[in-house]
Design a protein around this motif. Structure first.
Motif, PDB file in Angstrom:
ATOM      1  N   SER A 246       0.831  -1.205   0.000  1.00 19.62           N
ATOM      2  CA  SER A 246       0.000   0.000   0.000  1.00 19.62           C
ATOM      3  C   SER A 246       0.866   1.256   0.000  1.00 19.62           C
ATOM      4  CB  SER A 246      -0.906   0.022   1.236  1.00 19.62           C
ATOM      5  OG  SER A 246      -1.529   1.291   1.341  1.00 19.62           O
ATOM      6  N   PRO A 247       0.550   2.221  -0.865  1.00 19.60           N
ATOM      7  CA  PRO A 247       1.311   3.474  -0.858  1.00 19.60           C
ATOM      8  C   PRO A 247       1.076   4.301   0.413  1.00 19.60           C
ATOM      9  CG  PRO A 247      -0.526   3.611  -2.404  1.00 19.60           C
ATOM     10  CD  PRO A 247      -0.470   2.193  -1.915  1.00 19.60           C
ATOM     11  N   LEU A 248       0.024   4.002   1.171  1.00 24.33           N
ATOM     12  CA  LEU A 248      -0.247   4.721   2.417  1.00 24.33           C
ATOM     13  C   LEU A 248       0.477   4.110   3.618  1.00 24.33           C
ATOM     14  CD1 LEU A 248      -4.084   5.408   2.089  1.00 24.33           C
ATOM     15  CD2 LEU A 248      -2.180   6.988   1.662  1.00 24.33           C
ATOM     16  N   SER A 249       1.066   2.928   3.435  1.00 24.21           N
ATOM     17  CA  SER A 249       1.708   2.207   4.530  1.00 24.21           C
ATOM     18  C   SER A 249       3.066   2.805   4.889  1.00 24.21           C
ATOM     19  CB  SER A 249       1.890   0.741   4.135  1.00 24.21           C
ATOM     20  OG  SER A 249       2.611   0.048   5.119  1.00 24.21           O
ATOM     21  N   VAL A 250       3.332   2.869   6.189  1.00 26.62           N
ATOM     22  CA  VAL A 250       4.618   3.303   6.726  1.00 26.62           C
ATOM     23  C   VAL A 250       5.069   2.223   7.706  1.00 26.62           C
ATOM     24  CG1 VAL A 250       5.807   5.042   8.120  1.00 26.62           C
ATOM     25  CG2 VAL A 250       4.012   5.749   6.523  1.00 26.62           C
ATOM     26  N   CYS A 251       6.231   1.620   7.454  1.00 24.80           N
ATOM     27  CA  CYS A 251       6.766   0.585   8.341  1.00 24.80           C
ATOM     28  C   CYS A 251       8.001   1.124   9.039  1.00 24.80           C
ATOM     29  CB  CYS A 251       7.096  -0.676   7.558  1.00 24.80           C
ATOM     30  SG  CYS A 251       5.618  -1.528   6.943  1.00 24.80           S
ATOM     31  N   LEU A 252       8.020   0.967  10.359  1.00 24.13           N
ATOM     32  CA  LEU A 252       9.096   1.482  11.193  1.00 24.13           C
ATOM     33  C   LEU A 252       9.591   0.385  12.120  1.00 24.13           C
ATOM     34  CD1 LEU A 252       7.315   4.818  12.218  1.00 24.13           C
ATOM     35  CD2 LEU A 252       9.052   4.544  10.435  1.00 24.13           C
ATOM     36  N   GLY A 253      10.819   0.523  12.592  1.00 30.59           N
ATOM     37  CA  GLY A 253      11.376  -0.452  13.511  1.00 30.59           C
ATOM     38  C   GLY A 253      12.378   0.177  14.449  1.00 30.59           C
ATOM     39  N   LYS A 254      12.651  -0.554  15.530  1.00 29.32           N
ATOM     40  CA  LYS A 254      13.597  -0.097  16.553  1.00 29.32           C
ATOM     41  C   LYS A 254      14.245  -1.317  17.187  1.00 29.32           C
ATOM     42  CE  LYS A 254      13.645   2.371  20.992  1.00 29.32           C
ATOM     43  NZ  LYS A 254      12.792   3.120  21.943  1.00 29.32           N
ATOM     44  N   SER A 255      15.560  -1.271  17.363  1.00 32.16           N
ATOM     45  CA  SER A 255      16.262  -2.345  18.054  1.00 32.16           C
ATOM     46  C   SER A 255      15.829  -2.377  19.513  1.00 32.16           C
ATOM     47  CB  SER A 255      17.770  -2.127  17.976  1.00 32.16           C
ATOM     48  OG  SER A 255      18.430  -3.086  18.797  1.00 32.16           O
ATOM     49  N   LEU A 256      15.652  -3.577  20.030  1.00 30.99           N
ATOM     50  CA  LEU A 256      15.307  -3.749  21.444  1.00 30.99           C
ATOM     51  C   LEU A 256      16.509  -4.198  22.266  1.00 30.99           C
ATOM     52  CD1 LEU A 256      11.860  -5.554  21.099  1.00 30.99           C
ATOM     53  CD2 LEU A 256      12.295  -3.134  21.574  1.00 30.99           C
ATOM     54  N   LEU A 257      17.675  -4.261  21.672  1.00 26.45           N
ATOM     55  CA  LEU A 257      18.851  -4.790  22.354  1.00 26.45           C
ATOM     56  C   LEU A 257      19.279  -3.940  23.548  1.00 26.45           C
ATOM     57  CD1 LEU A 257      20.884  -6.086  19.294  1.00 26.45           C
ATOM     58  CD2 LEU A 257      19.404  -7.366  20.856  1.00 26.45           C
ATOM     59  N   ALA A 258      18.963  -2.646  23.538  1.00 26.54           N
ATOM     60  CA  ALA A 258      19.365  -1.778  24.647  1.00 26.54           C
ATOM     61  C   ALA A 258      18.208  -1.446  25.581  1.00 26.54           C
ATOM     62  CB  ALA A 258      19.975  -0.485  24.090  1.00 26.54           C
ATOM     63  N   VAL A 259      17.059  -2.085  25.378  1.00 23.65           N
ATOM     64  CA  VAL A 259      15.875  -1.791  26.184  1.00 23.65           C
ATOM     65  C   VAL A 259      15.943  -2.589  27.484  1.00 23.65           C
ATOM     66  CG1 VAL A 259      13.356  -1.981  26.279  1.00 23.65           C
ATOM     67  CG2 VAL A 259      14.477  -1.273  24.167  1.00 23.65           C
ATOM     68  N   GLY A 260      15.623  -1.937  28.613  1.00 28.98           N
ATOM     69  CA  GLY A 260      15.658  -2.588  29.922  1.00 28.98           C
ATOM     70  C   GLY A 260      14.498  -3.546  30.095  1.00 28.98           C
ATOM     71  N   PRO A 261      14.491  -4.319  31.197  1.00 25.65           N
ATOM     72  CA  PRO A 261      13.442  -5.309  31.441  1.00 25.65           C
ATOM     73  C   PRO A 261      12.099  -4.671  31.747  1.00 25.65           C
ATOM     74  CG  PRO A 261      14.880  -5.150  33.339  1.00 25.65           C
ATOM     75  CD  PRO A 261      15.495  -4.291  32.260  1.00 25.65           C
TER      76      PRO A 261
END
Length: 170
Positions: free
Chosen positions: A146-161
Motif C-alpha cells: 500500500s502506498p499509504l503504509s509506513v513501516c518502522l522499527g527499533k532495536s530492542l537490544l538496549a531496552v531494559g526489562p
C-alpha cells in the motif's frame, strides 16, 4: 495510568479494539484487515496490555512474535499491534508509556526488534514512533504494497526489562 497485562479478548480490550478499528474506518475507509488471533498475544509469543485511568480503560497495545517470513519479517521481530488511546485521554503521554512498556516486555521475552506498520493518515502515530527512536524499515505485512503504509522499527537490544510493578495481570 495503571498498565495491566491482559488477553486480547478481555472485554475492555474488545471495546477499545472496536474503537481503534472505527478510527481506521474514519481515516482510511476500512478497518485494519491484518489477520489477528487472540493467541498471537499470549506469552511467551506476545503480550496485550490495557491502560487504566480512574478505573476506565483508556489505552491498549500489544506485540506478537514474528520471525523471518515471506511477509517481510525478520527473525526476532516483535510486531506492535493495536496501539490506541481514547480521544479524551490523548496528549497526556499515555501512548509513550504504553509503547515503552511493550518494548520492555518484548525485550524481556527475547525479541530483538520492534516493528510496526502505520499509515500516512496517522501523522500523530508517526510522530510518536519517530520521536521514540523508530526508523523506516523494509515494508512488511498485510499492507506492505500500500502506498499509504509506513513501516518502522527499533532495536530492542538496549531496552531494559519490563516493570513487574507497572504491568500487572488482569
Amino acid at each position: 495510568m495503571q498498565i495491566r497485562k491482559t488477553r486480547y479478548d478481555h472485554p475492555d480490550a474488545v471495546l477499545l479494539t472496536a474503537q481503534v478499528q472505527q478510527e481506521y474506518v474514519e481515516r482510511y475507509g476500512d478497518p485494519d484487515a491484518t489477520p489477528v488471533d487472540v493467541g498471537h498475544f499470549d506469552a511467551p509469543y506476545g503480550r496485550f496490555l490495557l491502560g487504566y485511568l480512574d478505573g476506565a480503560a483508556v489505552a491498549t497495545g500489544g506485540w506478537r512474535a514474528q520471525d523471518a517470513s515471506p511477509d517481510g519479517f525478520e527473525d526476532g521481530d516483535a510486531e506492535l499491534k493495536r496501539m490506541y488511546v481514547v480521544p479524551q485521554a490523548r496528549g497526556k503521554g499515555l501512548a509513550r508509556r504504553m509503547l515503552a512498556e511493550l518494548e520492555r516486555d518484548a525485550a524481556a521475552a527475547g525479541r530483538t526488534r520492534m516493528v510496526l506498520e502505520t499509515g500516512l493518515m496517522q501523522p500523530e502515530a508517526i510522530a510518536l514512533y519517530t520521536s521514540s527512536g523508530y526508523t523506516p524499515v523494509a515494508k512488511f505485512g498485510h499492507y506492505r504494497d500500500s502506498p499509504l503504509s509506513v513501516c518502522l522499527g527499533k532495536s530492542l537490544l538496549a531496552v531494559g526489562p519490563a516493570s513487574a510493578t507497572r504491568a500487572r495481570p488482569a
